[in-house]
Scaffold this motif. Sequence first.
Motif, PDB file in Angstrom:
ATOM      1  N   ARG A   1      20.912 -32.761  -4.863  1.00  0.00           N
ATOM      2  CA  ARG A   1      20.756 -32.072  -3.498  1.00  0.00           C
ATOM      3  C   ARG A   1      19.663 -30.775  -3.569  1.00  0.00           C
ATOM      4  N   SER A   2      19.584 -30.143  -4.676  1.00  0.00           N
ATOM      5  CA  SER A   2      18.936 -28.915  -4.695  1.00  0.00           C
ATOM      6  C   SER A   2      18.720 -28.377  -6.363  1.00  0.00           C
ATOM      7  N   ASP A   3      17.688 -27.680  -6.444  1.00  0.00           N
ATOM      8  CA  ASP A   3      17.685 -26.973  -8.007  1.00  0.00           C
ATOM      9  C   ASP A   3      18.463 -25.481  -8.204  1.00  0.00           C
ATOM     10  N   THR A   4      19.360 -25.414  -7.084  1.00  0.00           N
ATOM     11  CA  THR A   4      20.147 -24.354  -7.349  1.00  0.00           C
ATOM     12  C   THR A   4      21.842 -24.680  -7.851  1.00  0.00           C
ATOM     13  N   VAL A   5      21.769 -25.970  -8.043  1.00  0.00           N
ATOM     14  CA  VAL A   5      23.210 -26.538  -8.323  1.00  0.00           C
ATOM     15  C   VAL A   5      23.472 -26.448  -9.865  1.00  0.00           C
ATOM     16  N   THR A   6      22.343 -25.956 -10.572  1.00  0.00           N
ATOM     17  CA  THR A   6      22.276 -26.038 -12.100  1.00  0.00           C
ATOM     18  C   THR A   6      23.521 -24.866 -12.625  1.00  0.00           C
ATOM     19  N   ARG A   7      23.769 -25.134 -13.655  1.00  0.00           N
ATOM     20  CA  ARG A   7      25.056 -24.410 -14.321  1.00  0.00           C
ATOM     21  C   ARG A   7      24.404 -23.717 -15.533  1.00  0.00           C
ATOM     22  N   PRO A   8      24.789 -22.448 -15.676  1.00  0.00           N
ATOM     23  CA  PRO A   8      24.272 -21.830 -16.986  1.00  0.00           C
ATOM     24  C   PRO A   8      24.979 -22.569 -18.240  1.00  0.00           C
ATOM     25  N   ASP A   9      23.711 -22.553 -19.149  1.00  0.00           N
ATOM     26  CA  ASP A   9      24.049 -23.494 -20.513  1.00  0.00           C
ATOM     27  C   ASP A   9      24.849 -22.342 -21.258  1.00  0.00           C
ATOM     28  N   GLN A  10      25.113 -22.972 -22.566  1.00  0.00           N
ATOM     29  CA  GLN A  10      25.699 -21.824 -23.561  1.00  0.00           C
ATOM     30  C   GLN A  10      24.669 -20.782 -24.049  1.00  0.00           C
ATOM     31  N   ALA A  11      23.442 -21.097 -24.204  1.00  0.00           N
ATOM     32  CA  ALA A  11      22.619 -19.802 -24.558  1.00  0.00           C
ATOM     33  C   ALA A  11      22.501 -18.636 -23.462  1.00  0.00           C
ATOM     34  N   MET A  12      22.518 -19.038 -22.117  1.00  0.00           N
ATOM     35  CA  MET A  12      22.476 -18.163 -20.713  1.00  0.00           C
ATOM     36  C   MET A  12      23.741 -17.591 -21.019  1.00  0.00           C
ATOM     37  N   LEU A  13      24.956 -18.210 -20.858  1.00  0.00           N
ATOM     38  CA  LEU A  13      26.281 -17.612 -20.928  1.00  0.00           C
ATOM     39  C   LEU A  13      26.329 -16.609 -22.140  1.00  0.00           C
ATOM     40  N   LEU A  14      25.744 -16.872 -23.213  1.00  0.00           N
ATOM     41  CA  LEU A  14      25.786 -16.066 -24.451  1.00  0.00           C
ATOM     42  C   LEU A  14      24.843 -14.755 -23.958  1.00  0.00           C
ATOM     43  N   ALA A  15      23.976 -14.773 -23.501  1.00  0.00           N
ATOM     44  CA  ALA A  15      22.984 -13.801 -23.075  1.00  0.00           C
ATOM     45  C   ALA A  15      23.709 -12.791 -22.125  1.00  0.00           C
ATOM     46  N   MET A  16      24.525 -13.458 -21.254  1.00  0.00           N
ATOM     47  CA  MET A  16      25.007 -12.663 -20.082  1.00  0.00           C
ATOM     48  C   MET A  16      26.214 -11.970 -20.796  1.00  0.00           C
ATOM     49  N   SER A  17      26.842 -12.557 -21.748  1.00  0.00           N
ATOM     50  CA  SER A  17      28.182 -11.773 -22.159  1.00  0.00           C
ATOM     51  C   SER A  17      27.821 -10.695 -23.136  1.00  0.00           C
ATOM     52  N   GLY A  18      26.613 -10.822 -23.811  1.00  0.00           N
ATOM     53  CA  GLY A  18      26.157  -9.639 -24.417  1.00  0.00           C
ATOM     54  C   GLY A  18      25.384  -8.634 -23.980  1.00  0.00           C
ATOM     55  N   ALA A  19      24.956  -8.644 -22.516  1.00  0.00           N
ATOM     56  CA  ALA A  19      24.055  -7.859 -21.960  1.00  0.00           C
ATOM     57  C   ALA A  19      24.366  -6.345 -22.098  1.00  0.00           C
ATOM     58  N   GLU A  20      23.537  -5.481 -21.967  1.00  0.00           N
ATOM     59  CA  GLU A  20      23.652  -3.864 -22.027  1.00  0.00           C
ATOM     60  C   GLU A  20      23.634  -3.648 -20.747  1.00  0.00           C
ATOM     61  N   VAL A  21      24.592  -2.975 -20.135  1.00  0.00           N
ATOM     62  CA  VAL A  21      24.658  -2.811 -18.544  1.00  0.00           C
ATOM     63  C   VAL A  21      25.078  -1.353 -18.456  1.00  0.00           C
ATOM     64  N   ALA A  22      24.910  -0.731 -17.272  1.00  0.00           N
ATOM     65  CA  ALA A  22      25.408   0.423 -16.779  1.00  0.00           C
ATOM     66  C   ALA A  22      25.337   0.169 -15.068  1.00  0.00           C
ATOM     67  N   ASP A  23      25.599   1.333 -14.471  1.00  0.00           N
ATOM     68  CA  ASP A  23      25.830   1.061 -13.074  1.00  0.00           C
ATOM     69  C   ASP A  23      24.481   1.178 -12.369  1.00  0.00           C
ATOM     70  N   ASP A  24      24.039   0.059 -11.696  1.00  0.00           N
ATOM     71  CA  ASP A  24      22.626  -0.062 -11.260  1.00  0.00           C
ATOM     72  C   ASP A  24      22.596   0.624  -9.977  1.00  0.00           C
ATOM     73  N   VAL A  25      23.570   1.197  -9.286  1.00  0.00           N
ATOM     74  CA  VAL A  25      23.437   2.147  -8.241  1.00  0.00           C
ATOM     75  C   VAL A  25      23.542   3.376  -8.421  1.00  0.00           C
ATOM     76  N   LEU A  26      24.288   3.836  -9.493  1.00  0.00           N
ATOM     77  CA  LEU A  26      24.324   5.126  -9.741  1.00  0.00           C
ATOM     78  C   LEU A  26      22.997   5.734 -10.636  1.00  0.00           C
ATOM     79  N   GLU A  27      22.819   4.637 -11.458  1.00  0.00           N
ATOM     80  CA  GLU A  27      21.635   4.885 -12.325  1.00  0.00           C
ATOM     81  C   GLU A  27      20.948   3.417 -12.524  1.00  0.00           C
ATOM     82  N   HIS A  28      19.948   3.017 -13.402  1.00  0.00           N
ATOM     83  CA  HIS A  28      19.108   1.921 -13.570  1.00  0.00           C
ATOM     84  C   HIS A  28      19.665   1.179 -14.617  1.00  0.00           C
ATOM     85  N   ASP A  29      20.577   0.044 -14.558  1.00  0.00           N
ATOM     86  CA  ASP A  29      21.103  -0.653 -15.451  1.00  0.00           C
ATOM     87  C   ASP A  29      19.813  -1.306 -16.325  1.00  0.00           C
TER      88      ASP A  29
END
Length: 339
Positions: free
Chosen positions: A10-38
């Motif tokens: 149907r679309s190339d939007t139906v893909t699901r994050p693979d394990q490498a992408m999920l791992l990168a997401m879980s370990g991302a360095e973050v901050a509040d992007d509205v109050l400061e810049h993530d």
Amino acid sequence: MTRHAPLDFRSDTVTRPDQAMLLAMSGAEVADDVLEHDPTMRALEERVADLLGVEAALWVPSGSMGNLIALTVHLRRGDRFLAARGAHVLDSELGTAAWIAGGMPHPLEWAGAPGRISADAVRAAAGADGPYYTLRTTLLCLENTHNSAGGSVTPPDEHALLASAARETGLRVHLDGARLWNAAVALGVPPAALTVGVDTVQVCLSKGLGAPVGSVVAGSSGFVEEARRVRKMLGGGVRQGGVLAAAGLVGLDRLDDLAVDHANAKALARGLGELGWQVDEPETNIVLAGVPDLEVTLNGLRHLGVYAGPMAGKVRFVTHRDVTAADVAEALRRIQSVS
């Protein structure tokens, strides 16, 4: 109830994050992007700006929001803007270009090839200054690849002529590059070769690159400063956005993988043609097929466990990173079984 494991084109939007992408997401360095810049958001934005050859970039939740932000910044209420017939900003964004950005859309007919317009048409439509009560044309919207034309590609020389025509007639230029990555890979050029002369550009991370959400709108530093305000106005400011930006960074590492999607699209089109379908030769990852009865065909495909969608009166198949060459062969086998 389908009798087959589903094959989703149907679309190339139906893909699901693979394990490498999920791992990168879980370990991302973050901050509040509205109050400061993530920090991960910043890294993604800087990388995209560099790839596109522009000063700055801003993550947004969707490509439609990215386009709307650009048009809102560029247009004053009642300004006319030009776009190729069937462009996403004209037909697939709920009229927000007029409803929210206040622009008056004017479609340009295709010239020479599906989804492509001519520099002469831009000059003619831009027109000359008239009385104060006439429409003022101020913006040209380009789209590369052109979705409803089957993922058609505008090459760098043709793009440069369009941008030049816009400049000659006093128009700003926004590029809807939701699938610009596909165009660059298909042409074998850097993405920045396809943004020459534009004021702003939007690129998507959640289509062929496989991120679960997100696009980036980019341009000058001044534009991005204003775009951040408009994003907040539209409800697009996020907090710990680095979790999402990390997925985009992984996707950018996989740009070359899009060539596999293109090869699979060509194989699918070739196979459908051999089965007697009226198929346009794909330039990227979108296959359009003309059929006598669109709804009947889509329902029949669904019964086979082959999911496709409608586009411009045709059946649209989109290949992506979650569809393999074996899946394409299986889809063709199922279709052949009832042909």
